[in-house]
Design an enzyme around this catalytic site. Structure first.
Site, mmCIF file in Angstrom:
data_model
loop_
_atom_site.group_PDB
_atom_site.id
_atom_site.type_symbol
_atom_site.label_atom_id
_atom_site.label_comp_id
_atom_site.label_asym_id
_atom_site.label_seq_id
_atom_site.Cartn_x
_atom_site.Cartn_y
_atom_site.Cartn_z
ATOM 1 C CD GLU A 290 -7.525 0.518 4.581
ATOM 2 O OE1 GLU A 290 -6.621 0.775 3.753
ATOM 3 O OE2 GLU A 290 -8.384 -0.363 4.407
ATOM 4 C CD GLU A 382 -12.260 0.243 2.992
ATOM 5 O OE1 GLU A 382 -12.293 1.410 3.447
ATOM 6 O OE2 GLU A 382 -11.360 -0.156 2.221
#
Ligand code: IDC
Length: 464
Positions: A290, A382
């Site tokens: 991320e 995710e």
């Protein structure tokens, strides 16, 4: 209706020329042959062609009995006959136009079957009650059948080496597929949750396709022991491979958010895992979990340095690139997918990551995915059913809306987390990983129960 062997032989002599049609509606056929071919199969279903040849005296009306190995094979839809099934035996009765079968005459019928295991090839056939042995001799229970092609036993066997095709993930037959599975929690904290028993549960109880291995880089992760974490990732890849699950190797950068902070580590790590796992078909690489607080240009530059390192060792694997603002395609920092569409990573066979937490990210994020999915190959590496903290209230409605959308778009996904973390995103109740049981519903949280119910529905991987 079954006649004695002697009577069969006698009639065979008298009527063998085929000139006489018996008056009865359903005369016994003294001999018959069935050629049975499974023409295609997929998880949970198959299609078969059945050629019936009458080797005895002519019949005017017939009924074919098909004995399956068990009740897990069921005819759901058939053609060229009227189909029914009782227990493990299916029956096909002639239609008007194929009612008469002369001696040596044949007709082709077929059906689609559902099946929850075992072998889709029947054990025997009867025509008007007489076993079809392929000859007019004394009946035995052997049959003439075509051996079914091997049934794919697991997701990797069904799909093989994956590749990106347009905006989709495609399997070895170049057909789009969706993989559904679970992400580990940080393996530096929850390593005890990943073992033979829990991976067995993921493969057979959850019927998952995918296992994401979240290797944090900071927070007591990779940077503290590169060799140890590399080995741990490799052994988790092997646990997945042994069960035919795809393994997603996640270089779990989070804080700091600029992946370039970890560029040297990424090159070292990926050079090693890509060389070690190059021959495997089940490995997918995710190079930055991320990115946050960093421009798309910065992420792209990182990707264009790490991807060649992987390609040098493992040229054909799919690689997934994280996107700006916690893999939100930029949305969480006020941007959107156009920055990627207009300036894509200069590499082939890659996809872009999108992450969401259902209680925090709703309609405007779903709208972004709907739009972006026709322009970019997306992979939800995710997501959570809860808020972006990994905790807070479980949001069933938003999660359901998300998963319906991903199913419709055939976007693959992994849920955070396959762990017993004491937070609402954990699939298992706290303490589960201290015991040896990972199957059944008693070990699941609300989130785990919903996600398992979504993941365990049959896959429809195309087989040709
Ligand atoms: C969370 C964990 C939590 C941990 C925290 C910091 O659930 O136990 O303390 O990380 O390491 C992400 C991240 C993922 C987060 C998750 C929930 O990829 O590492 O895990 N999340 O906050 N992005 C959005 C949410």
């Amino acid at each position: 209706m079954k006649r004695s062997t002697a009577a069969v032989a006698a009639l065979g002599v008298v009527l063998g020329a085929g000139a006489v049609v018996l008056p009865q509606a359903t005369a016994a056929a003294q001999g018959c042959r069935v050629d049975y071919t499974v023409t295609s199969q997929w998880q949970g279903g198959f299609q078969a062609g059945v050629k019936i040849t009458n080797l005895g005296d002519p019949v005017n009306g017939w009924s074919l009995g098909i004995a399956f190995p068990s009740t897990s094979q069921r005819v759901t839809q058939g053609w060229n006959a009227t189909w029914s099934q009782s227990g493990s035996t299916a029956t096909a009765t002639n239609t008007d136009w194929n009612r008469s079968l002369a001696t040596g005459g044949s007709t082709d019928i077929g059906f689609v079957g559902s099946w929850s295991g075992g072998n889709p090839t029947p054990t025997s056939f009867t025509l008007n009650g007489v076993a079809c042995t392929g000859s007019t001799g004394p009946t035995t229970t052997t049959t003439t059948t075509t051996t079914a092609p091997p049934v794919p036993r697991n997701p990797v066997e069904a799909n093989g080496q994956l590749r990106v095709c347009g905006v989709n993930l495609c399997n070895q037959h170049n057909r789009p597929i969706q993989l559904r599975g679970m992400s580990t929690h940080g393996i530096q904290w929850f390593g005890k949750c990943y073992n033979n028993a829990s991976l067995d549960a993921l493969a057979t109880d959850w019927k998952a396709d995918l296992f994401r291995i979240a290797m944090y880089v900071q927070e007591q992760g990779y940077e503290t022991n590169p060799t140890g974490f590399t080995n741990q990732v490799n052994s988790l890849v092997d646990l997945a491979e042994a069960r035919g699950l795809y393994a997603l190797i996640d270089f779990h950068t989070l804080t700091p958010g600029d992946p370039n902070h970890n560029l040297a580590r990424a090159k070292t790590f990926f050079a090693s895992v890509a060389a070690r796992n190059a021959a495997k078909k089940n490995v997918i690489y995710e190079i930055a979990n991320e990115p946050n607080g960093v421009s798309w240009a910065g992420i792209k530059s990182y990707a264009e340095q790490v991807i060649p390192v992987i390609r040098a060792a493992d040229p054909d694997a799919v690689i997934i690139v994280g996107t700006r603002a916690w893999s939100s395609l930029g949305v969480s920092e006020g941007s959107n997918e156009t920055e990627v569409v207009d300036n894509p990573v200069n590499a082939t066979n890659i996809m872009y990551a999108f992450h969401f937490y259902a209680a925090s990210h709703k309609d405007n994020y779903r709208a972004t995915v709907s739009r972006a999915a026709s322009r970019l190959p997306l992979f939800v590496t995710e997501f959570g059913t809860v808020s972006a903290t990994g905790g807070g209230a479980f949001d069933r409605a938003s999660t359901t809306a998300w998963l319906d959308l991903l199913d419709q778009l055939k976007i693959s996904y992994a849920n955070w987390t396959y762990s017993d973390a004491d937070e609402s995103s954990g699939a298992f109740r706290p303490g589960t990983c201290n015991g040896g049981t990972y199957t059944g519903s008693g070990v699941l949280t609300e989130s785990g129960a919903l996600i398992k119910s979504r993941i365990s529905t049959p896959d429809d991987f195309p087989t040709s």
